[in-house]
Scaffold this active site. Structure first.
Site, PDB file in Angstrom:
ATOM      1  N   THR A 104      87.310   4.771  88.164  1.00 27.32           N
ATOM      2  CA  THR A 104      86.103   4.158  88.026  1.00 27.32           C
ATOM      3  C   THR A 104      86.597   2.349  87.497  1.00 27.32           C
ATOM      4  O   THR A 104      86.442   1.983  88.433  1.00 27.32           O
ATOM      5  CB  THR A 104      85.460   4.694  86.737  1.00 27.32           C
ATOM      6  OG1 THR A 104      86.505   4.630  85.780  1.00 27.32           O
ATOM      7  CG2 THR A 104      85.015   6.106  87.082  1.00 27.32           C
TER       8      THR A 104
ATOM      9  N   LYS B 137      93.534   9.290  87.056  1.00 26.43           N
ATOM     10  CA  LYS B 137      92.441   8.196  86.683  1.00 26.43           C
ATOM     11  C   LYS B 137      92.134   7.933  85.363  1.00 26.43           C
ATOM     12  O   LYS B 137      92.088   9.013  84.585  1.00 26.43           O
ATOM     13  CB  LYS B 137      91.037   8.410  87.568  1.00 26.43           C
ATOM     14  CG  LYS B 137      90.121   9.307  87.082  1.00 26.43           C
ATOM     15  CD  LYS B 137      88.868   8.192  86.533  1.00 26.43           C
ATOM     16  CE  LYS B 137      88.487   8.383  85.318  1.00 26.43           C
ATOM     17  NZ  LYS B 137      87.574   7.320  84.954  1.00 26.43           N
TER      18      LYS B 137
ATOM     19  N   THR C  39      93.013  15.546  78.126  1.00 32.11           N
ATOM     20  CA  THR C  39      93.547  14.430  78.952  1.00 32.11           C
ATOM     21  C   THR C  39      92.238  13.408  79.650  1.00 32.11           C
ATOM     22  O   THR C  39      91.225  13.812  79.287  1.00 32.11           O
ATOM     23  CB  THR C  39      94.221  14.906  80.163  1.00 32.11           C
ATOM     24  OG1 THR C  39      93.410  15.424  81.066  1.00 32.11           O
ATOM     25  CG2 THR C  39      95.437  15.961  79.656  1.00 32.11           C
TER      26      THR C  39
ATOM     27  N   GLU D 170      91.804  -0.943  80.005  1.00 27.50           N
ATOM     28  CA  GLU D 170      91.069  -2.180  80.145  1.00 27.50           C
ATOM     29  C   GLU D 170      91.533  -3.399  79.452  1.00 27.50           C
ATOM     30  O   GLU D 170      91.737  -3.389  78.161  1.00 27.50           O
ATOM     31  CB  GLU D 170      89.553  -1.704  79.748  1.00 27.50           C
ATOM     32  CG  GLU D 170      88.956  -0.651  80.654  1.00 27.50           C
ATOM     33  CD  GLU D 170      87.779  -0.173  80.218  1.00 27.50           C
ATOM     34  OE1 GLU D 170      87.125   0.644  81.079  1.00 27.50           O
ATOM     35  OE2 GLU D 170      87.370  -0.162  79.026  1.00 27.50           O
TER      36      GLU D 170
ATOM     37  N   ASN E 226      83.889  -4.191  78.713  1.00 28.02           N
ATOM     38  CA  ASN E 226      82.915  -3.198  78.264  1.00 28.02           C
ATOM     39  C   ASN E 226      81.446  -3.924  77.543  1.00 28.02           C
ATOM     40  O   ASN E 226      80.467  -3.028  77.291  1.00 28.02           O
ATOM     41  CB  ASN E 226      83.689  -2.608  77.200  1.00 28.02           C
ATOM     42  CG  ASN E 226      84.735  -1.665  77.626  1.00 28.02           C
ATOM     43  OD1 ASN E 226      84.337  -0.540  78.512  1.00 28.02           O
ATOM     44  ND2 ASN E 226      85.927  -1.894  77.585  1.00 28.02           N
TER      45      ASN E 226
ATOM     46  N   SER F 160      79.799   2.055  81.587  1.00 23.94           N
ATOM     47  CA  SER F 160      80.527   3.209  82.064  1.00 23.94           C
ATOM     48  C   SER F 160      80.192   4.755  81.315  1.00 23.94           C
ATOM     49  O   SER F 160      79.531   4.725  80.527  1.00 23.94           O
ATOM     50  CB  SER F 160      81.844   3.280  81.850  1.00 23.94           C
ATOM     51  OG  SER F 160      82.218   2.960  80.354  1.00 23.94           O
TER      52      SER F 160
END
Lengths: 455, 455
Positions: free
Chosen positions: B203, B229, B240, B327, B450, B455
């Site tokens: 993503t 990912k 996780t 990020e 963000n 997302s």
């Protein structure tokens, strides 16, 4: 030909100038787009969420203030404040529960536990620029030196001199500078000095914070005036940032302490800027008893309840002002949790949302991203049932019964997010407990301040 | 005169050009200084902490992969991956403990609990672009449609088809698009498709994540290959992000599950990017039993221990890769806590530091601000004693015995902070428990991603 050439050259140069101007304009726009806070911090010093002005605070009989520029760390501004309260005053306080709390916090707690008789006067001395935290034995020696000097100057026992320090952690406090300033402070004590005192205790704060309340007691007016500082490292835990409240109420220290402890959970403990709890949080309240109103001796009386409500309103006002000055803040947000299974659960859900970096950045981006609120509820550890959960932004229900609300409008939700004051409400649909906490958004401004500033 | 004027005009224009060029250069530099991540995100797509290339993963006997561009949300890239594992494979998994977890997570948990016999084959189908979380009854229907289509195409019970979805929360999953892609996916299944599969599940990830291990078992080689990912909303809680591991080991589902559950705490549960726990975290491991090595039937055997160590190393490698793709990350940081009073305390202190916005912004600013580490220890709630605490950055002791270390050098500490990989070590000096967790810094890049990206 030569002329033509010249003209061509001129045109070329002119075109170049035009091109470069466009480029500079584009770069400026890009700069503004990627780092609006950075630009703002240069031109606008004060938080956009700040109150219009410092409030008109009443003078409290028996309380005087002074402030001075002792040069602890900052240049060209005041950094020490002294408050003297008259003999007969009751003192109460709450402090950070951090296990690495500062020397001055430990000292205040020890002194309050000593229960020195009220007939001695009392004093509060506060410096900004250095937190005197994690400074080992030297930390306590510095506190002793500063409070000792104040005690001597004001002729009161050192056990009635309370100190706070705020600023960088782990550097030795240049206490001699503060000691040197004490005589000057004493000489300039004035009942009108509270606003200057509020300025002297600021660190990354962009405005001084004050609040007041007045109620009619039994036989006269009771006044409360308070000041606070706080902007970052704000996530009080059973305590606060730096807050000093003064009242002329006649009330014993025990009763005052009881009211304070009971009101702190819904006020200062219900705010968070960045989930980081300070080593230095302190809230001290002094009641001089100089009001003409009768003593508050029964906590269940109407007068006591009115006083406690007034105290709470001043605490709430100052707590909100701290959030409004949150580092980099552009939005003031209430997270309102209702119908939780327990009070603890309501608190956990509210704080989980208020501290979620993804929720806070979505607010900064004016994105009605309620999915991130769902995730924050989910991670909180509190009892929650997807199908009973209802999420509203303002009056708009965005999600209920396990899914997006039937009349959900992305457009309306996005329009709501453009406001400066937002309410994010989560109805858990499980029990009767509720809790509101207040927070701000997470912006480039926060990164600017904290990736550079050593606090 | 005219010539002179012309020349003057020329000079003026030239000076203007020069001035504007300088201005443009300054603006560019300012832009780079305030938003380096923003600039990078335009010119450098991949995290600066990324491995040089995707590793060379071994093919696992009995496992095939396919990926496709189904158009779930993103344009111009793959967004669905299918993995088929041969009959006889053991499947185990761990999942997010979020109380608002996604429909596909609930479905996987239910299917694993059914203990369908291993003689059926199994499949994993994953889409990016939509998390199918908080989508009510429609969420489960979408899972049924997708897993049903895969079961039919691959001729296996739907109870052996596990699905994951990752992306935006709260929007209906366009499951028809995935169902439509199933036939094409089936036709392109290949033992060599794992890297493409790793790409299809990304993503906000800036690179695909893979890891491998090989050990010599009793009678043959055992191979493990895994993909993951994850980049934001990373704070796994007993679970996780999205991780798929494949091995040819011969091992029962129960034994595999035991190893997995025991290794997850020190690997995926020991990382955090932003303290936000996802609704969709899932780790599934499939063991096909096609290695020539003997079955792992005794967990205390040397072979079992070697296999578990190999499994752990693959899990750790992928976990670290997720943090390296955090990020906006520019630093990869280990928080190493030792001599805590209990394992829980070690974990609390480590996570309190790793999630502190003030610690993370200080790291971003390359500021050796160990005072913020002290504050994070203090707020953790774990047992801590100021005077026993020792804080080191790399090999440098910065603070001990309640104060700055005697040979503390601001210069050396600042130089250390310029590195890309940092170790912040806290020795609590109280007990024997220790814990390492891994995190990244908090930069303008995180806000960029963000405050805009839903997302």
């Amino acid at each position: 030909m030569a002329k033509k050439k010249k003209a061509d050259k001129d045109d070329k140069l002119k075109a170049k100038v035009k091109k470069l101007r466009t480029k500079a304009k584009a770069l400026k726009a890009e700069l503004a787009a990627v780092a609006p806070a950075k630009i703002k911090s240069k031109t606008v010093a004060v938080s956009p969420l700040a109150p219009k002005s410092f409030p008109d605070l009443p003078q409290i009989g028996g309380v005087e203030f002074a402030s001075a520029a002792a040069g602890v760390r900052y240049a060209g501004r005041t950094d020490v404040m002294l408050a003297r309260v008259a003999p007969g005053s009751a003192i109460a306080g709450v402090f950070t529960t951090s296990s690495t709390r500062a020397a001055c916090v430990l000292d205040c707690q020890a002194k309050l536990a000593m229960r020195v008789p009220q007939d001695a006067g009392a004093a509060i001395i506060v410096n900004s620029g250095n937190a005197n935290a994690f400074t080992g034995q030297a930390g306590q020696s510095a506190v002793d030196a500063v409070t000792g000097a104040v005690a001597e100057a004001l002729d009161m026992p050192a056990s009635r001199v309370f100190s706070s320090s705020t600023g960088v952690i782990g550097e030795p406090l240049p206490y001699e500078k503060i000691v040197e300033a004490v005589t000057g402070l004493k000489d300039s004590l004035s009942p009108a000095g509270i606003e200057d005192a509020a300025r002297a205790i600021m660190t990354t704060d962009t405005y001084p914070k004050g609040a007041m309340a007045e109620i009619e007691g039994d036989g006269g007016t009771i006044r409360i005036a308070g000041i606070a500082k706080g902007s970052g490292m704000i996530a009080p835990n059973m305590a606060t940032m730096l807050v000093y409240l003064f009242t002329d109420a006649r009330i014993s220290a025990d009763r005052l302490q009881k009211m304070l402890s009971r009101q702190v959970d819904d006020t200062f403990n219900a705010i968070t800027v960045d989930s980081d709890t300070s080593t230095s949080d302190a809230l001290i309240v002094a009641a001089t008893g100089q009001s003409k109103a009768a003593e508050i001796s029964d906590l269940r009386s109407a007068e006591a309840k009115a006083f406690e409500a007034a105290l709470r309103s001043v605490m709430m006002d100052l707590a909100h002002q701290v959030v409004r000055d949150g580092e980099g803040a552009t939005k003031f947000v209430e997270i309102r949790v209702t119908r939780a299974a327990s009070k603890e659960d309501a608190h956990r859900v509210a704080m989980s949302i208020a501290n979620s970096p993804l929720v806070k950045t979505a607010i900064a981006g004016e994105d009605a991203n309620w999915g991130r609120v769902v995730a924050a509820v989910g991670k909180s550890g509190a009892q929650a049932d997807r199908d009973k959960l209802k999420i509203s932004f303002g009056d708009m229900v965005l999600a209920e019964k396990g899914w997006r609300a039937p009349d959900y409008s992305e457009e309306a939700a996005s329009a709501y997010m453009k406001g400066e004051e937002l309410v994010i409400a989560v109805d858990l649909g499980l029990g009767r407990a509720s809790k509101s906490v207040w927070t701000c958004d997470l912006t480039h401004g926060y990164i600017d301040i904290n990736a550079d500033y050593r606090s």
